[in-house]
Design a protein around this motif. Structure first.
Motif, PDB file in Angstrom:
ATOM      1  N   VAL A   8       0.849  -1.187   0.000  1.00 34.20           N
ATOM      2  CA  VAL A   8       0.000   0.000   0.000  1.00 34.20           C
ATOM      3  C   VAL A   8       0.888   1.241   0.000  1.00 34.20           C
ATOM      4  N   ASP A   9       0.488   2.230  -0.787  1.00 30.88           N
ATOM      5  CA  ASP A   9       1.225   3.500  -0.861  1.00 30.88           C
ATOM      6  C   ASP A   9       0.938   4.305   0.402  1.00 30.88           C
ATOM      7  N   LEU A  10       1.897   4.362   1.308  1.00 33.29           N
ATOM      8  CA  LEU A  10       1.708   5.037   2.582  1.00 33.29           C
ATOM      9  C   LEU A  10       1.629   6.552   2.452  1.00 33.29           C
ATOM     10  N   ASP A  11       1.940   7.081   1.276  1.00 28.43           N
ATOM     11  CA  ASP A  11       1.873   8.522   1.048  1.00 28.43           C
ATOM     12  C   ASP A  11       0.526   8.974   0.479  1.00 28.43           C
ATOM     13  N   CYS A  12      -0.392   8.039   0.250  1.00 25.63           N
ATOM     14  CA  CYS A  12      -1.681   8.379  -0.350  1.00 25.63           C
ATOM     15  C   CYS A  12      -2.808   8.058   0.635  1.00 25.63           C
ATOM     16  N   ARG A  15      -5.677   5.827  -0.819  1.00 27.19           N
ATOM     17  CA  ARG A  15      -5.341   4.398  -0.930  1.00 27.19           C
ATOM     18  C   ARG A  15      -5.305   3.734   0.438  1.00 27.19           C
ATOM     19  N   LEU A  16      -4.813   4.462   1.442  1.00 25.70           N
ATOM     20  CA  LEU A  16      -4.780   3.900   2.790  1.00 25.70           C
ATOM     21  C   LEU A  16      -6.199   3.628   3.293  1.00 25.70           C
ATOM     22  N   ILE A  21     -11.347  -0.673   3.549  1.00 22.11           N
ATOM     23  CA  ILE A  21     -12.752  -0.964   3.208  1.00 22.11           C
ATOM     24  C   ILE A  21     -12.924  -1.354   1.747  1.00 22.11           C
ATOM     25  N   ASP A  22     -11.857  -1.847   1.112  1.00 23.03           N
ATOM     26  CA  ASP A  22     -11.886  -2.074  -0.327  1.00 23.03           C
ATOM     27  C   ASP A  22     -12.603  -3.337  -0.775  1.00 23.03           C
ATOM     28  N   SER A  23     -13.002  -4.191   0.119  1.00 18.39           N
ATOM     29  CA  SER A  23     -13.660  -5.424  -0.317  1.00 18.39           C
ATOM     30  C   SER A  23     -15.154  -5.198  -0.534  1.00 18.39           C
ATOM     31  N   LYS A  24     -15.786  -6.161  -1.122  1.00 22.12           N
ATOM     32  CA  LYS A  24     -17.184  -6.029  -1.513  1.00 22.12           C
ATOM     33  C   LYS A  24     -18.130  -5.868  -0.323  1.00 22.12           C
ATOM     34  N   ALA A  63     -11.764  -6.569  12.299  1.00 26.43           N
ATOM     35  CA  ALA A  63     -11.351  -6.605  13.711  1.00 26.43           C
ATOM     36  C   ALA A  63      -9.847  -6.362  13.835  1.00 26.43           C
ATOM     37  N   GLU A  64      -9.061  -6.977  12.979  1.00 23.44           N
ATOM     38  CA  GLU A  64      -7.603  -6.787  13.015  1.00 23.44           C
ATOM     39  C   GLU A  64      -7.221  -5.335  12.737  1.00 23.44           C
ATOM     40  N   ASP A  65      -8.006  -4.656  11.889  1.00 21.58           N
ATOM     41  CA  ASP A  65      -7.735  -3.260  11.554  1.00 21.58           C
ATOM     42  C   ASP A  65      -8.283  -2.300  12.604  1.00 21.58           C
TER      43      ASP A  65
END
Length: 118
Positions: A8-12, A15-16, A21-24, A63-65
């Motif tokens: 993951v681009d840590l500067d964006c 994207r972070l 929440i990127d899953s369906k 939960a992990e996040d």
């Protein structure tokens, strides 16, 4: 658990945020958990088109996040509930904006997927 091939681009910040929440189903589960804590089986009933395995994996990732908390009640049978954390609640305005945008632009979805069935 899924491991990303591309980091993951840590500067964006966009994207972070999307990486959480990127899953369906994650956004949908967060939206449902805004009302009350739910057991996994209740979430499975709310999203019957999703396989239980996928929902369970995504709940574990939430939960992990730190977006949801998992509480296990040591009863017979064992009972588990998921609830939004303060961090998870902070995503609700984003989810609300997505819902509002979807409601305002239904013609985009009708064009792409056909008219909604009543």
């Amino acid at each position: 658990m899924y491991e990303r091939k591309i980091p993951v681009d840590l500067d964006c910040p966009l994207r972070l945020t999307m990486s959480l929440i990127d899953s369906k189903w994650k956004s949908c589960m967060l939206d449902e958990l805004r009302h009350r804590a739910l057991r996994p089986s209740e979430l499975h009933k709310l999203f019957p088109e999703a396989t239980p395995r996928v929902l369970d994996i995504q709940l574990k990732e939430l939960a992990e996040d730190g977006l949801v908390s998992k509480t296990t009640y040591h009863e017979v049978p064992l009972r588990t509930e998921y609830a939004l954390t303060e961090l998870g609640c902070s995503l609700l305005p984003i989810i609300d904006a997505m819902i509002e945008w979807g409601n305002r632009n239904t013609e985009v979805f009708e064009r792409k997927y056909g008219a909604a069935k009543e």
